[in-house]
Design a protein around this motif. Structure first.
Motif, PDB file in Angstrom:
ATOM      1  N   ASN A  29       0.949  -1.053   0.048  1.00 25.85           N
ATOM      2  CA  ASN A  29       0.004  -0.031  -0.083  1.00 25.85           C
ATOM      3  C   ASN A  29       0.891   1.010  -0.060  1.00 25.85           C
ATOM      4  O   ASN A  29       0.567   2.187  -0.732  1.00 25.85           O
ATOM      5  CB  ASN A  29      -0.890  -0.109   1.093  1.00 25.85           C
ATOM      6  N   ARG A  30       1.968   1.090   0.818  1.00 23.75           N
ATOM      7  CA  ARG A  30       2.921   2.381   0.743  1.00 23.75           C
ATOM      8  C   ARG A  30       3.554   2.647  -0.443  1.00 23.75           C
ATOM      9  O   ARG A  30       3.808   3.845  -0.859  1.00 23.75           O
ATOM     10  CB  ARG A  30       3.910   2.154   1.847  1.00 23.75           C
ATOM     11  N   GLU A  31       3.943   1.401  -1.109  1.00 22.09           N
ATOM     12  CA  GLU A  31       4.490   1.619  -2.478  1.00 22.09           C
ATOM     13  C   GLU A  31       3.778   2.095  -3.537  1.00 22.09           C
ATOM     14  O   GLU A  31       3.891   2.789  -4.329  1.00 22.09           O
ATOM     15  CB  GLU A  31       5.157   0.055  -2.956  1.00 22.09           C
ATOM     16  N   LEU A  32       2.550   1.701  -3.298  1.00 25.97           N
ATOM     17  CA  LEU A  32       1.348   2.096  -4.451  1.00 25.97           C
ATOM     18  C   LEU A  32       1.242   3.579  -4.172  1.00 25.97           C
ATOM     19  O   LEU A  32       1.020   4.564  -5.068  1.00 25.97           O
ATOM     20  CB  LEU A  32      -0.011   1.413  -4.344  1.00 25.97           C
ATOM     21  N   GLU A  33       1.262   4.029  -3.090  1.00 33.57           N
ATOM     22  CA  GLU A  33       1.230   5.534  -2.727  1.00 33.57           C
ATOM     23  C   GLU A  33       2.437   6.192  -3.273  1.00 33.57           C
ATOM     24  O   GLU A  33       2.070   7.380  -3.985  1.00 33.57           O
ATOM     25  CB  GLU A  33       1.322   6.058  -1.018  1.00 33.57           C
ATOM     26  N   ASN A  34       3.434   5.669  -3.202  1.00 32.30           N
ATOM     27  CA  ASN A  34       4.809   6.367  -3.934  1.00 32.30           C
ATOM     28  C   ASN A  34       4.659   6.525  -5.446  1.00 32.30           C
ATOM     29  O   ASN A  34       5.046   7.380  -6.122  1.00 32.30           O
ATOM     30  CB  ASN A  34       5.780   5.673  -3.491  1.00 32.30           C
ATOM     31  N   MET A  35       3.826   5.265  -5.949  1.00 32.91           N
ATOM     32  CA  MET A  35       3.894   5.140  -7.477  1.00 32.91           C
ATOM     33  C   MET A  35       2.661   6.427  -8.018  1.00 32.91           C
ATOM     34  O   MET A  35       3.097   7.144  -8.697  1.00 32.91           O
ATOM     35  CB  MET A  35       3.162   3.893  -7.994  1.00 32.91           C
ATOM     36  N   ILE A  36       1.503   6.568  -6.909  1.00 28.37           N
ATOM     37  CA  ILE A  36       0.735   7.406  -7.373  1.00 28.37           C
ATOM     38  C   ILE A  36       1.148   9.090  -7.368  1.00 28.37           C
ATOM     39  O   ILE A  36       0.822   9.823  -8.124  1.00 28.37           O
ATOM     40  CB  ILE A  36      -0.501   7.364  -5.906  1.00 28.37           C
ATOM     41  N   CYS A  37       2.234   9.211  -6.299  1.00 30.78           N
ATOM     42  CA  CYS A  37       2.896  10.387  -6.113  1.00 30.78           C
ATOM     43  C   CYS A  37       3.513  10.787  -7.572  1.00 30.78           C
ATOM     44  O   CYS A  37       3.877  12.013  -7.883  1.00 30.78           O
ATOM     45  CB  CYS A  37       3.811  10.706  -5.033  1.00 30.78           C
ATOM     46  N   ASN A  38       3.798   9.802  -8.281  1.00 33.28           N
ATOM     47  CA  ASN A  38       4.815  10.178  -9.518  1.00 33.28           C
ATOM     48  C   ASN A  38       3.882   9.968 -10.881  1.00 33.28           C
ATOM     49  O   ASN A  38       4.473  10.210 -11.846  1.00 33.28           O
ATOM     50  CB  ASN A  38       5.987   9.235  -9.622  1.00 33.28           C
ATOM     51  N   LYS A  39       2.779  10.008 -10.590  1.00 33.23           N
ATOM     52  CA  LYS A  39       1.691   9.984 -11.893  1.00 33.23           C
ATOM     53  C   LYS A  39       1.181  11.193 -12.095  1.00 33.23           C
ATOM     54  O   LYS A  39       0.510  11.841 -11.068  1.00 33.23           O
ATOM     55  CB  LYS A  39       0.690   8.758 -11.797  1.00 33.23           C
ATOM     56  N   VAL A  45      -3.967   7.296 -11.634  1.00 34.97           N
ATOM     57  CA  VAL A  45      -4.035   7.498 -10.180  1.00 34.97           C
ATOM     58  C   VAL A  45      -5.058   6.611  -9.643  1.00 34.97           C
ATOM     59  O   VAL A  45      -4.929   6.110  -8.481  1.00 34.97           O
ATOM     60  CB  VAL A  45      -4.166   9.226  -9.658  1.00 34.97           C
ATOM     61  N   ILE A  46      -6.178   6.716 -10.185  1.00 38.10           N
ATOM     62  CA  ILE A  46      -7.484   5.949  -9.921  1.00 38.10           C
ATOM     63  C   ILE A  46      -7.341   4.474  -9.771  1.00 38.10           C
ATOM     64  O   ILE A  46      -7.652   3.805  -8.697  1.00 38.10           O
ATOM     65  CB  ILE A  46      -8.877   6.396 -10.729  1.00 38.10           C
ATOM     66  N   LEU A  47      -6.642   4.033 -11.009  1.00 40.55           N
ATOM     67  CA  LEU A  47      -6.278   2.476 -10.814  1.00 40.55           C
ATOM     68  C   LEU A  47      -5.586   2.056  -9.729  1.00 40.55           C
ATOM     69  O   LEU A  47      -5.710   1.270  -8.949  1.00 40.55           O
ATOM     70  CB  LEU A  47      -5.683   2.224 -12.332  1.00 40.55           C
ATOM     71  N   LEU A  48      -4.386   3.011  -9.564  1.00 38.00           N
ATOM     72  CA  LEU A  48      -3.187   2.524  -8.540  1.00 38.00           C
ATOM     73  C   LEU A  48      -3.963   2.790  -6.954  1.00 38.00           C
ATOM     74  O   LEU A  48      -3.693   1.774  -6.252  1.00 38.00           O
ATOM     75  CB  LEU A  48      -2.127   3.513  -8.437  1.00 38.00           C
ATOM     76  N   ASN A  49      -4.736   3.812  -6.907  1.00 33.49           N
ATOM     77  CA  ASN A  49      -5.482   3.780  -5.600  1.00 33.49           C
ATOM     78  C   ASN A  49      -6.329   2.595  -5.406  1.00 33.49           C
ATOM     79  O   ASN A  49      -6.616   2.105  -4.191  1.00 33.49           O
ATOM     80  CB  ASN A  49      -6.323   4.971  -5.394  1.00 33.49           C
ATOM     81  N   ASN A  50      -7.088   2.060  -6.345  1.00 29.84           N
ATOM     82  CA  ASN A  50      -8.009   0.957  -6.101  1.00 29.84           C
ATOM     83  C   ASN A  50      -7.524  -0.365  -5.839  1.00 29.84           C
ATOM     84  O   ASN A  50      -8.001  -1.383  -5.423  1.00 29.84           O
ATOM     85  CB  ASN A  50      -9.021   0.815  -7.521  1.00 29.84           C
ATOM     86  N   MET A  51      -6.051  -0.301  -6.177  1.00 27.46           N
ATOM     87  CA  MET A  51      -5.103  -1.678  -6.072  1.00 27.46           C
ATOM     88  C   MET A  51      -4.970  -1.467  -4.675  1.00 27.46           C
ATOM     89  O   MET A  51      -4.457  -2.721  -4.106  1.00 27.46           O
ATOM     90  CB  MET A  51      -3.904  -1.613  -7.068  1.00 27.46           C
TER      91      MET A  51
END
Length: 303
Positions: A29-39, A45-51
């Motif tokens: 979840n923390r890694e997905l947050e980091n990915m979201i910050c770079n999108k 962003v919505i797809l990564l947040n839903n993951m």
């Protein structure tokens, strides 16, 4: 084959709080947050947040890290200070198995990364993995042979699962050693797997359950009472493999079977040679049957 390992821990001692492990398992979840910050793309962003996802157990899918820690750490009645309080089984899948599950979830055969899934496909894929994990935990409970004490399924356990979809290269991997990738880079392909934290005590806190014991299945008489102890890890793995094939309608090849892989790794040279000959003969026979079926169907089409 789906390998189920009844680890005692994942790098931390299991005779205290499970907080370190539970927080660690929330890392995706923390890694997905980091990915979201770079999108910058809102759809990405919505797809990564839903993951992002919570822990789950036999009946729920919305369990927080705090609830996991509180529940496991409280389920320790009559356990001593140095006793194991929980265990950390893992479930790992082959690329072929993951590809098969992806196809069931998406009806597509070209998905090689979960980031290519849309929100509905990811939810379906994740749900299938959770459903299978619950079957594994049913088998975990039954494998203690304590049905007469009320241990009949995963519902009688105190456990929490977490599905992860990414793996990273470590310094010990050959790809890092030869310089083709860096330590911490994401591994390519499908890397879905399940982590579980399961209390040593059952839900009633009357039974001690130890999957790492060396005893497979033994009856002991203590104080005039007969107790069934032990955990047959080989039986558990084989049952999990069988349930995988039934649950996902998976046509497992002889070479994929756990019992054959185990013999090829641990058997004598003669046993390995004989097994490989049998597998080759069986696969050759299956190919002939398939060719005959195709020829027959083509003939029928022409009539």
């Amino acid at each position: 084959m789906p390998i189920s390992k009844p680890h005692s821990t994942l790098g931390s001692k299991n005779n205290g709080s499970c907080s370190t492990l539970a927080i660690y398992l929330d890392k995706e979840n923390r890694e997905l947050e980091n990915m979201i910050c770079n999108k910058n793309d809102i759809q990405e962003v919505i797809l990564l947040n839903n993951m992002k996802q919570d822990f789950f157990n036999h009946s729920r899918t919305d369990i927080s890290v705090v609830e996991v820690i509180d529940t496991i750490d409280s389920n320790i009645k009559k356990l001593g200070k140095s006793d194991a309080k929980y265990f950390a089984p893992t479930i790992n899948f082959s690329q072929a198995e993951q590809q098969h599950i992806i196809q069931l979830a998406t009806r597509k055969d070209d998905i090689d990364n979960v980031l290519k899934l849309n929100a509905k496909e990811f939810k379906r894929y994740n749900s299938l993995l959770k459903g299978y994990t619950r079957l594994v935990m049913n088998n975990y409970a039954k494998n203690f042979n304590r049905e007469n004490k009320g241990l009949n399924s995963g519902e009688n356990l105190v456990y929490f699962g977490k599905i992860e979809h990414f793996r990273k290269f470590k310094g010990t991997d050959k790809e890092v050693k030869n310089g083709t990738v860096k330590n911490g880079d994401y591994k390519p392909g499908l890397n879905s797997h399940a982590h579980i934290i399961v209390s040593r005590k059952d839900i009633t806190q009357r039974l001690k359950l130890t999957p790492t014991t060396k005893e497979r299945s033994t009856q002991r008489i203590i104080g005039g009472n007969t107790y069934q102890v032990g955990f047959d890890r080989m039986k558990w793995i084989n049952k999990n493999e069988l349930d995988f094939d039934i649950y996902f309608n998976y046509n497992r090849t002889p070479l994929e079977k756990f019992k054959n892989q185990y013999l090829l790794k641990n058997g004598s040279p003669k046993e390995k040679d004989e097994l490989l000959k049998k597998i080759n003969q069986l696969e050759s026979s299956n190919r002939k049957i398939e060719r005959g079926y195709i020829v027959q169907n083509n003939t029928n089409l022409k009539l």
